[in-house]
Design a protein around this motif. Structure first.
Motif, PDB file in Angstrom:
ATOM      1  N   THR A 129      -4.474 -14.625  23.696  1.00  0.00           N
ATOM      2  CA  THR A 129      -3.704 -15.842  23.505  1.00  0.00           C
ATOM      3  C   THR A 129      -3.363 -15.750  22.022  1.00  0.00           C
ATOM      4  O   THR A 129      -3.721 -14.969  21.178  1.00  0.00           O
ATOM      5  CB  THR A 129      -4.686 -16.958  23.813  1.00  0.00           C
ATOM      6  OG1 THR A 129      -5.840 -16.978  22.769  1.00  0.00           O
ATOM      7  CG2 THR A 129      -4.843 -17.101  25.279  1.00  0.00           C
ATOM      8  N   GLY A 130      -2.721 -16.902  21.434  1.00  0.00           N
ATOM      9  CA  GLY A 130      -2.430 -17.122  20.031  1.00  0.00           C
ATOM     10  C   GLY A 130      -1.961 -18.437  19.949  1.00  0.00           C
ATOM     11  O   GLY A 130      -1.826 -19.269  20.609  1.00  0.00           O
ATOM     12  N   VAL A 131      -1.952 -18.890  18.701  1.00  0.00           N
ATOM     13  CA  VAL A 131      -1.371 -19.956  18.264  1.00  0.00           C
ATOM     14  C   VAL A 131      -0.016 -19.839  17.384  1.00  0.00           C
ATOM     15  O   VAL A 131       0.311 -19.028  16.654  1.00  0.00           O
ATOM     16  CB  VAL A 131      -2.455 -21.045  17.317  1.00  0.00           C
ATOM     17  CG1 VAL A 131      -3.707 -20.806  18.250  1.00  0.00           C
ATOM     18  CG2 VAL A 131      -2.672 -20.174  15.908  1.00  0.00           C
ATOM     19  N   TRP A 132       0.966 -20.937  17.437  1.00  0.00           N
ATOM     20  CA  TRP A 132       1.855 -21.231  16.434  1.00  0.00           C
ATOM     21  C   TRP A 132       1.495 -22.505  15.816  1.00  0.00           C
ATOM     22  O   TRP A 132       1.839 -23.475  16.467  1.00  0.00           O
ATOM     23  CB  TRP A 132       2.962 -20.939  17.403  1.00  0.00           C
ATOM     24  CG  TRP A 132       4.468 -21.065  16.714  1.00  0.00           C
ATOM     25  CD1 TRP A 132       4.515 -21.068  15.391  1.00  0.00           C
ATOM     26  CD2 TRP A 132       5.659 -21.280  16.810  1.00  0.00           C
ATOM     27  NE1 TRP A 132       5.668 -21.116  14.789  1.00  0.00           N
ATOM     28  CE2 TRP A 132       6.710 -21.148  15.849  1.00  0.00           C
ATOM     29  CE3 TRP A 132       6.565 -21.389  18.249  1.00  0.00           C
ATOM     30  CZ2 TRP A 132       8.031 -21.300  15.882  1.00  0.00           C
ATOM     31  CZ3 TRP A 132       7.688 -21.414  18.404  1.00  0.00           C
ATOM     32  CH2 TRP A 132       8.656 -21.430  17.223  1.00  0.00           C
ATOM     33  N   LEU A 133       1.526 -22.416  14.550  1.00  0.00           N
ATOM     34  CA  LEU A 133       1.055 -23.791  13.982  1.00  0.00           C
ATOM     35  C   LEU A 133       2.443 -23.800  12.846  1.00  0.00           C
ATOM     36  O   LEU A 133       2.468 -23.043  11.984  1.00  0.00           O
ATOM     37  CB  LEU A 133      -0.071 -23.268  12.989  1.00  0.00           C
ATOM     38  CG  LEU A 133      -0.512 -24.418  11.920  1.00  0.00           C
ATOM     39  CD1 LEU A 133      -0.690 -25.856  12.641  1.00  0.00           C
ATOM     40  CD2 LEU A 133      -1.607 -24.165  10.936  1.00  0.00           C
ATOM     41  N   SER A 134       3.123 -24.780  13.073  1.00  0.00           N
ATOM     42  CA  SER A 134       4.266 -25.198  12.309  1.00  0.00           C
ATOM     43  C   SER A 134       3.914 -26.438  11.571  1.00  0.00           C
ATOM     44  O   SER A 134       3.225 -27.448  11.799  1.00  0.00           O
ATOM     45  CB  SER A 134       5.476 -25.591  13.273  1.00  0.00           C
ATOM     46  OG  SER A 134       6.679 -25.919  12.457  1.00  0.00           O
ATOM     47  N   ASN A 156       1.908 -35.360  -1.500  1.00  0.00           N
ATOM     48  CA  ASN A 156       2.825 -35.816  -0.653  1.00  0.00           C
ATOM     49  C   ASN A 156       2.257 -35.813   0.898  1.00  0.00           C
ATOM     50  O   ASN A 156       1.316 -34.875   1.157  1.00  0.00           O
ATOM     51  CB  ASN A 156       4.214 -35.167  -0.491  1.00  0.00           C
ATOM     52  CG  ASN A 156       4.647 -35.124  -2.114  1.00  0.00           C
ATOM     53  OD1 ASN A 156       4.918 -36.323  -2.553  1.00  0.00           O
ATOM     54  ND2 ASN A 156       5.427 -34.197  -2.608  1.00  0.00           N
ATOM     55  N   ALA A 157       2.772 -36.750   1.639  1.00  0.00           N
ATOM     56  CA  ALA A 157       2.420 -36.639   3.170  1.00  0.00           C
ATOM     57  C   ALA A 157       3.006 -35.422   3.649  1.00  0.00           C
ATOM     58  O   ALA A 157       4.004 -34.907   3.449  1.00  0.00           O
ATOM     59  CB  ALA A 157       3.028 -37.965   3.947  1.00  0.00           C
ATOM     60  N   GLN A 158       2.335 -34.807   4.565  1.00  0.00           N
ATOM     61  CA  GLN A 158       2.603 -33.488   5.542  1.00  0.00           C
ATOM     62  C   GLN A 158       2.431 -33.652   7.079  1.00  0.00           C
ATOM     63  O   GLN A 158       1.562 -34.283   7.452  1.00  0.00           O
ATOM     64  CB  GLN A 158       2.229 -32.323   4.775  1.00  0.00           C
ATOM     65  CG  GLN A 158       2.061 -32.189   3.394  1.00  0.00           C
ATOM     66  CD  GLN A 158       3.508 -31.978   2.749  1.00  0.00           C
ATOM     67  OE1 GLN A 158       4.467 -31.412   3.524  1.00  0.00           O
ATOM     68  NE2 GLN A 158       3.429 -31.697   1.555  1.00  0.00           N
ATOM     69  N   THR A 159       3.188 -32.858   7.605  1.00  0.00           N
ATOM     70  CA  THR A 159       2.753 -32.751   9.042  1.00  0.00           C
ATOM     71  C   THR A 159       2.506 -31.357   9.538  1.00  0.00           C
ATOM     72  O   THR A 159       2.801 -30.224   9.032  1.00  0.00           O
ATOM     73  CB  THR A 159       4.030 -33.327   9.974  1.00  0.00           C
ATOM     74  OG1 THR A 159       5.211 -32.782   9.465  1.00  0.00           O
ATOM     75  CG2 THR A 159       4.024 -34.969   9.927  1.00  0.00           C
ATOM     76  N   PHE A 160       1.742 -31.368  10.735  1.00  0.00           N
ATOM     77  CA  PHE A 160       1.355 -30.001  11.408  1.00  0.00           C
ATOM     78  C   PHE A 160       1.466 -30.125  12.642  1.00  0.00           C
ATOM     79  O   PHE A 160       0.859 -31.113  13.144  1.00  0.00           O
ATOM     80  CB  PHE A 160      -0.090 -29.610  10.833  1.00  0.00           C
ATOM     81  CG  PHE A 160      -0.302 -29.494   9.290  1.00  0.00           C
ATOM     82  CD1 PHE A 160      -0.451 -28.162   8.788  1.00  0.00           C
ATOM     83  CD2 PHE A 160      -0.524 -30.387   8.518  1.00  0.00           C
ATOM     84  CE1 PHE A 160      -0.650 -28.132   7.264  1.00  0.00           C
ATOM     85  CE2 PHE A 160      -0.680 -30.233   7.284  1.00  0.00           C
ATOM     86  CZ  PHE A 160      -0.794 -29.156   6.553  1.00  0.00           C
ATOM     87  N   MET A 161       1.761 -29.164  13.231  1.00  0.00           N
ATOM     88  CA  MET A 161       1.647 -29.302  14.736  1.00  0.00           C
ATOM     89  C   MET A 161       1.188 -27.735  15.247  1.00  0.00           C
ATOM     90  O   MET A 161       1.677 -26.799  14.948  1.00  0.00           O
ATOM     91  CB  MET A 161       3.269 -29.511  15.464  1.00  0.00           C
ATOM     92  CG  MET A 161       2.915 -29.679  16.891  1.00  0.00           C
ATOM     93  SD  MET A 161       4.780 -29.813  17.529  1.00  0.00           S
ATOM     94  CE  MET A 161       4.104 -30.654  19.216  1.00  0.00           C
ATOM     95  N   CYS A 162       0.249 -27.683  16.142  1.00  0.00           N
ATOM     96  CA  CYS A 162      -0.591 -26.387  16.583  1.00  0.00           C
ATOM     97  C   CYS A 162      -0.394 -26.492  18.078  1.00  0.00           C
ATOM     98  O   CYS A 162      -0.679 -27.396  18.634  1.00  0.00           O
ATOM     99  CB  CYS A 162      -1.862 -26.391  15.988  1.00  0.00           C
ATOM    100  SG  CYS A 162      -2.681 -24.616  16.444  1.00  0.00           S
ATOM    101  N   VAL A 163       0.198 -25.172  18.695  1.00  0.00           N
ATOM    102  CA  VAL A 163       0.092 -25.144  19.915  1.00  0.00           C
ATOM    103  C   VAL A 163      -0.474 -23.608  20.401  1.00  0.00           C
ATOM    104  O   VAL A 163      -0.071 -22.703  19.759  1.00  0.00           O
ATOM    105  CB  VAL A 163       1.536 -25.202  20.592  1.00  0.00           C
ATOM    106  CG1 VAL A 163       1.468 -25.063  22.140  1.00  0.00           C
ATOM    107  CG2 VAL A 163       2.236 -26.447  20.231  1.00  0.00           C
TER     108      VAL A 163
END
Length: 497
Positions: A129-134, A156-163
């Motif tokens: 498996t693996g992850v893509w963290l944007s 500053n505010a930031q966003t992260f999305m990991c799948v």
């Protein structure tokens, strides 16, 4: 127990231990409790709250935002737990592990050329498996340092999305990053898919159309995500020119509020795009886009939510970038509720508007073909400056007043004399010549001449020359001409004395 049986038993236990260790070594997204999750979204607070280190957490089990007890830079927080395989690799070079870090704003050792995409992320994988963290944070993660969080990210505010994806999905992920033209600043992918390796080596990018790509990726847990990627030659805004078209819905878009040439909200396209200017997270005061570096968009009324790479800015229309979108009404409602204030659309000049007929017209009561444009009933309007100039150079009285048509924008009408006219045949012939030859250089020359004419004019006062009235035999009939005659005589008397 005799010695041979003892050795056999120990060998068996050792083998089981190795197998269990390998089972637990899969590269996956992990939460604050170091538990494997299929995907998650983080929203880090701006600097006004806990020094900018607090963050909200969401995954498939939380039913909305949950305030984390950890700080974003904590060694036991969500990011640290997810990045643990990478941090371990720095120390002991774990076999069978690969990674790539990419960013348009990498750590200080590197500088990303503007020809690369405006995109930030982490790719990690093993053979399972693996992850893509944007994400949206500049200089994250730091270069080969166990202290992965840059202090510059606090403000500053930031966003992260990991799948979490299966190993085979990273071929498609490599192709998406190829279209984005991501700038890789650190990697180890020697034995992993070529599609990823060429991105890591900065050696591949699209060389022919299409200049964009949409791919549906399915996580290990079965959740579908739509990945949008555009190359710089796509030449349009990621949101209004790509995502809104593909989803067929309006968008609220949150991007960085300190851009030099930001794009306004756009209602000239079939699916409108509105800039979010103020965000309110749960149990917190609203904050503006000038302290929020996150990039995301949501369809109003629920449906789609995207965590993206790009801002709505003129120069970024010609850069690569992308977004990861999930169709989930609960997530979309959360992001919609966060939208405290957005910019309405600016009035669009009628001569630039495209007419889109969607079904029956209420006025006519007849159905029309979708996308059919109405004919331009005022074709002379774009040539008003030429006609005005031509008319003012003629000697015919009463022909040089011109009133711009209603559908000329305010910017255009500023450059046209507020007069009405009845042009001579020579003017119409000149218009015909320009409309078919499209000699834009001559167009510019005529506009420039027109501006000079407005400053000086054929009947305006010029030092040393007696003003000439516009119509012989009717000298001094206008107030302006009488004033210019008086100024000329005053100047003449002064020089004679």
């Amino acid at each position: 127990m005799d010695m041979p049986k003892y050795r056999t038993m120990m060998a068996l236990l050792f083998s089981i231990g190795i197998l269990c260790q390998e089972c637990n070594s899969d590269v996956t997204c992990k939460n604050d409790k170091d538990k494997e999750v299929d995907w998650y979204i983080l929203y880090k607070f701006p600097g006004m709250e806990n020094g900018g280190l607090s963050y909200l957490y969401m995954d498939e089990s939380t039913n909305g935002w949950v305030l984390s007890r950890e700080n974003i830079n904590s060694e036991s927080g969500t990011l640290a737990n997810t990045l643990k395989p990478l941090l371990d690799f720095y120390k002991k070079k774990t076999e069978g592990f690969g990674y790539m870090l990419y960013s348009d704003q990498p750590p200080d050792l590197y500088v990303a050329p503007p020809s690369f995409g405006h995109s930030k992320g982490v790719v990690m994988l093993d053979r399972n498996t693996g992850v893509w963290l944007s994400h949206s944070t500049p200089k994250f993660p730091t270069y080969r340092n166990k202290r992965f969080w840059p202090t510059s990210g606090n403000a500053n505010a930031q966003t992260f999305m990991c799948v979490t994806y299966s190993y085979n999905d990273f071929i498609e992920i490599g192709l998406q990053l190829k279209y984005i033209h991501a700038y890789s600043y650190d990697s180890e992918l020697s034995t992993f898919p070529n599609e990823l390796r060429c991105v890591a080596q900065r050696s591949c990018y699209p060389k022919r159309e299409p200049w964009s790509r949409v791919k549906t990726l399915t996580s290990v847990g079965g959740q579908k995500f739509h990945s949008f990627a555009k190359y710089k030659r796509f030449g349009d805004d990621l949101y209004s020119g790509f995502i809104a078209k593909e989803l067929g819905k309006d968008l609220y878009v949150k991007s960085w509020g300190k851009m030099r040439r930001s794009l306004p909200s756009n209602c000239s396209v079939p699916h409108h795009v509105y800039n979010v200017k103020e965000v309110q997270l749960p149990n917190m005061e609203p904050f503006t886009d000038t302290v929020d570096h996150s990039k995301w968009c949501v369809t109003p009324g629920g449906g789609w939510t995207c965590i993206a790479d790009m801002n709505r800015e003129v120069s970024q229309m010609d850069r690569g970038g992308g977004a990861m979108c999930i169709e989930n009404s609960g997530i979309a409602q959360v992001f919609t509720d966060m939208t405290k204030r957005y910019d309405p659309c600016e009035p669009v000049p009628l001569h630039n508007q495209k007419v889109f007929n969607t079904g029956k017209s209420p006025a006519a009561g007849k159905s029309k073909k979708i996308g059919k444009k109405k004919p331009n009933k005022k074709p002379l309007a774009p040539f008003a400056p030429w006609l005005t100039l031509c008319c003012t150079k003629t000697e015919a009285c009463g022909c040089c007043s011109f009133t711009p048509p209603n559908h000329i924008s305010s910017y255009q009408s500023r450059n046209v004399n507020q007069q009405s006219f009845n042009p001579k045949p020579a003017c119409l012939l000149l218009l015909f010549f320009f409309s078919f030859s499209k000699l834009y250089l001559l167009h510019v020359m005529f506009i420039f001449s027109m501006k000079i004419n407005r400053l000086k004019g054929s009947h305006r006062f010029i030092r040393g020359h007696k003003p000439v009235t516009s119509c012989p035999g009717r000298e001094g009939t206008s107030r302006q001409e009488r004033q210019e005659q008086q100024r000329w005589h005053m100047w003449k008397n002064k020089t004679d004395s």
